[in-house]
Design a protein around this motif. Structure first.
Motif, PDB file in Angstrom:
ATOM      1  N   ASP A  37      28.225  20.287  97.285  1.00 48.38           N
ATOM      2  CA  ASP A  37      29.316  19.601  96.587  1.00 48.38           C
ATOM      3  C   ASP A  37      30.568  19.607  97.456  1.00 48.38           C
ATOM      4  N   ASP A  38      30.987  18.444  97.904  1.00 46.05           N
ATOM      5  CA  ASP A  38      32.217  18.328  98.710  1.00 46.05           C
ATOM      6  C   ASP A  38      32.086  18.918 100.115  1.00 46.05           C
ATOM      7  N   CYS A  77      31.814  13.179  92.290  1.00 47.83           N
ATOM      8  CA  CYS A  77      30.624  13.981  92.008  1.00 47.83           C
ATOM      9  C   CYS A  77      29.547  13.364  91.119  1.00 47.83           C
ATOM     10  N   HIS A 197      32.862  23.401  96.479  1.00 46.71           N
ATOM     11  CA  HIS A 197      33.822  22.708  95.601  1.00 46.71           C
ATOM     12  C   HIS A 197      35.119  23.508  95.420  1.00 46.71           C
ATOM     13  N   ASP A 354      27.422  15.443  97.904  1.00 51.57           N
ATOM     14  CA  ASP A 354      27.687  14.334  96.975  1.00 51.57           C
ATOM     15  C   ASP A 354      28.725  13.366  97.538  1.00 51.57           C
ATOM     16  N   GLN A 355      29.488  13.807  98.506  1.00 52.06           N
ATOM     17  CA  GLN A 355      30.407  12.952  99.270  1.00 52.06           C
ATOM     18  C   GLN A 355      31.049  13.801 100.342  1.00 52.06           C
ATOM     19  N   LYS A 367      38.772  13.803  97.685  1.00 49.93           N
ATOM     20  CA  LYS A 367      37.881  12.733  98.201  1.00 49.93           C
ATOM     21  C   LYS A 367      38.299  11.393  97.625  1.00 49.93           C
TER      22      LYS A 367
HETATM   23 CA    CA Z   1      31.843  16.593  94.783  1.00 49.74          CA
END
Ligand code: CA
Ligand code: SGN
Length: 535
Positions: A37-38, A77, A197, A354-355, A367
């Motif tokens: 995540d992130d 997300c 995150h 997720d990005q 983001k």
């Molecule tokens: Ca994320």
């Protein structure tokens, strides 16, 4: 001999590239799909080793393929998770922002794999609100989940675990592989981390790492957005103004108050206390041993202005990188498990996030924007015998491609409604007919961080973005001359032909992917109604 064999399989693959039956006749591989995540590619050493070394994640690049131009469709997300599962853009998969609820009646790749005889499991972050469907086993974090001693939602209700979230998710994934899975079926395991995150709370093992380390500062940390639309200046994700001294930078609320610093949001201080309260007494002591001196220094020096931004940037990165260190160590555990149990050869391992994420570029964290740091995402895939070691791909690939790829690997036809393309031909370095442009659309506005609604197109060289709703503005970038996107050339006469060409390409993509202005209007009305209901 082994090399000759790999070469022969490779030749066979190339010669059968258009034949989707290739994988039906081969033994169906297991799949481990890993989503963090992130996780910014700037903090993954296979991409860039200036900030951190991630030797375990890098194994996937050394033994497989690194995608240099992997992108998301909507840099946030829940939407990215819905895209990964369905292979469809946000406007067609029910999740455009972190508030929408995932419609589990639609087709997803786990459901299709299950139908085709795979066993499926998911551990870790889910963040789609509805209960996971299409999984034989699932234990997921409620919402964003917690770093310390996290709760999990299971088919039997909520449970609380002891330990650090990244370790616990890995324990669960390995336990599944070792003790739960049916040994007579291929499996597909989704191993999804909460880390790294916000608010970047490292494991007790990694508390000291990176502390007081001088971290290189990105050139655009003090960006004034001179050529950009007001969308950038109005976004609330600047390290200087919007990052929390308490919950993000871990300065005790009493000190923040005593020194008269202002926190951008009221809940920052409570968020800090809430996280610390999750630790055991012993852990709290350990934690204070590391963060106590940091607090003391801050109190003594109480930086202001640019010095404060630089201080916050360093503090941010120290914790962010510490959290990634935990991900890398756990990746090592998982990859070792596969090695030690003779699973590596017949298991495709996909690593992505997720990005992407801003690590100070344009002055930001978070983001959402279509600029490279958050639009792009890491993507590494290992498939021994099929993908040659140390392969690098530079085609424009996107998270809509994950589902069709995994289905092809499993010998399952991707349904018509999926909008992505299988990456399998790229494994054999055949990119004939591959896409030449990517479409993007972000919706969560008004909302946290206040990044305006926008959509756009990116080709290999140019990027065109339209910001809309309470703004009407376009931006155009020449990524070859200006890779950091500092110079918006929209309406610059030197780019008039490019501008026309990019507008055309954008309209074509909106038709191709079934997006439209009338849909924009529909979502705006929907979101405003929802906001009114929340007030
Ligand atoms: Ca994320
Ligand atoms: C939380 C974060 C935000 C972040 C969103 C969405 N704040 O609200 O900074 O943008 O999640 O993140 S926090 O202080 O509570 O962590 S996402 O990855 O789920 O999209």
């Amino acid at each position: 001999m082994k090399q000759l064999l790999i070469f022969l399989v490779f030749i066979l693959l190339i010669s059968c590239k258009k034949d989707s039956k290739t994988f039906e006749i081969a033994e169906r591989p297991n799949i481990v799909f890993i989503m963090t995540d992130d996780h910014a590619y700037q903090a993954l050493s296979a991409y860039d080793d200036r900030l951190i070394k991630t030797p375990h994640i890098d194994r996937l690049a050394n033994e497989g393929m690194l995608f240099r131009k992997a992108y998301v469709t909507n840099s946030i997300c829940s939407p990215s998770r819905a895209v990964a599962l369905t292979g469809k853009f946000s406007h067609l998969n029910s999740v455009r922002d972190n508030f929408d609820v995932f419609d589990t009646l639609q087709l997803t790749f786990p459901k299709l794999l299950q139908k085709a005889g795979y066993e499926t499991a998911i551990y870790g972050k889910w963040h789609l609100k509805s209960e996971p469907k299409g999984f034989d086993y699932w234990e997921v974090l409620p919402g964003q989940g917690s770093y310390y001693h996290p709760e999990f939602l299971t088919a039997g209700g909520e449970i609380k675990e002891q330990g650090y979230v990244t370790d616990v998710i890995t324990d669960k994934a390995i336990h599944y592989l070792d003790s739960l899975r049916a040994k007579d079926k291929p499996f597909m395991l989704m191993y999804n981390h909460k880390a790294p995150h916000r608010e970047w709370w490292p494991s007790m093992h990694d508390l000291e790492d990176f502390k007081y380390r001088k971290i290189p500062v990105p050139e655009s940390l003090f960006d004034e957005y001179k050529t950009k639309s007001r969308a950038s200046a109005e976004a609330e994700m600047r390290i200087s103004d919007h990052m929390a001294l308490s919950s993000d930078n871990k300065i005790a609320p009493e000190i923040v108050e005593k020194l008269d610093y202002e926190e951008f949001l009221g809940w920052y201080k409570t968020a800090y206390t809430r996280q610390l309260e999750r630790l055991t007494e012993e852990e709290k002591e350990q934690w204070h041993q590391v963060y106590g001196p940091i607090n003391k220094d801050f109190e003594e020096n109480s930086p202001k202005g640019k010095a404060l931004t630089l201080w916050k940037y360093q503090r941010y990165l120290e914790d962010y990188l510490g959290v990634i260190k935990g991900v890398d160590r756990n990746m090592g555990r998982l990859l070792d498990y596969l090695d030690n149990n003779k699973l590596s050869e017949n298991t495709v391992v996909v690593y992505t996030s997720d990005q992407g994420f801003y690590l100070g570029e344009h002055g930001w964290f978070d983001k959402r924007f279509m600029y490279e740091e958050s639009f792009r995402t890491p993507l590494l895939i290992r498939y021994p015998g099929v993908i040659m070691p140390n392969s690098v791909n530079t085609d424009l690939v996107q998270n809509i491609d994950f589902a069709p790829t995994i289905l092809e690997l499993a010998g399952v036809a991707a349904p018509e409604e999926m909008q992505g393309q299988s990456l399998v031909p790229l494994f054999g370095e055949d990119n004939s007919g591959w896409r030449d442009a990517l479409y993007y659309h972000y919706y969560e506005y008004p909302g946290i961080h206040m990044v305006k609604r926008h959509y756009g197109v990116r080709t290999d060289r140019y990027k065109l973005i339209r910001f809309y709703y309470d703004i009407e503005d376009w931006e155009l970038y020449d990524l070859e001359k200006d890779p950091d996107e500092m110079n918006n050339v929209y309406n610059n006469p030197a780019y008039s032909e490019v501008q026309t060409m990019m507008h055309l390409r954008l309209e074509e993509l909106r038709v191709q992917y079934k997006d439209s202005d009338s849909l924009n209007q529909k979502w705006i009305a929907h979101d405003l109604q929802r906001l009114a209901g929340l007030e």
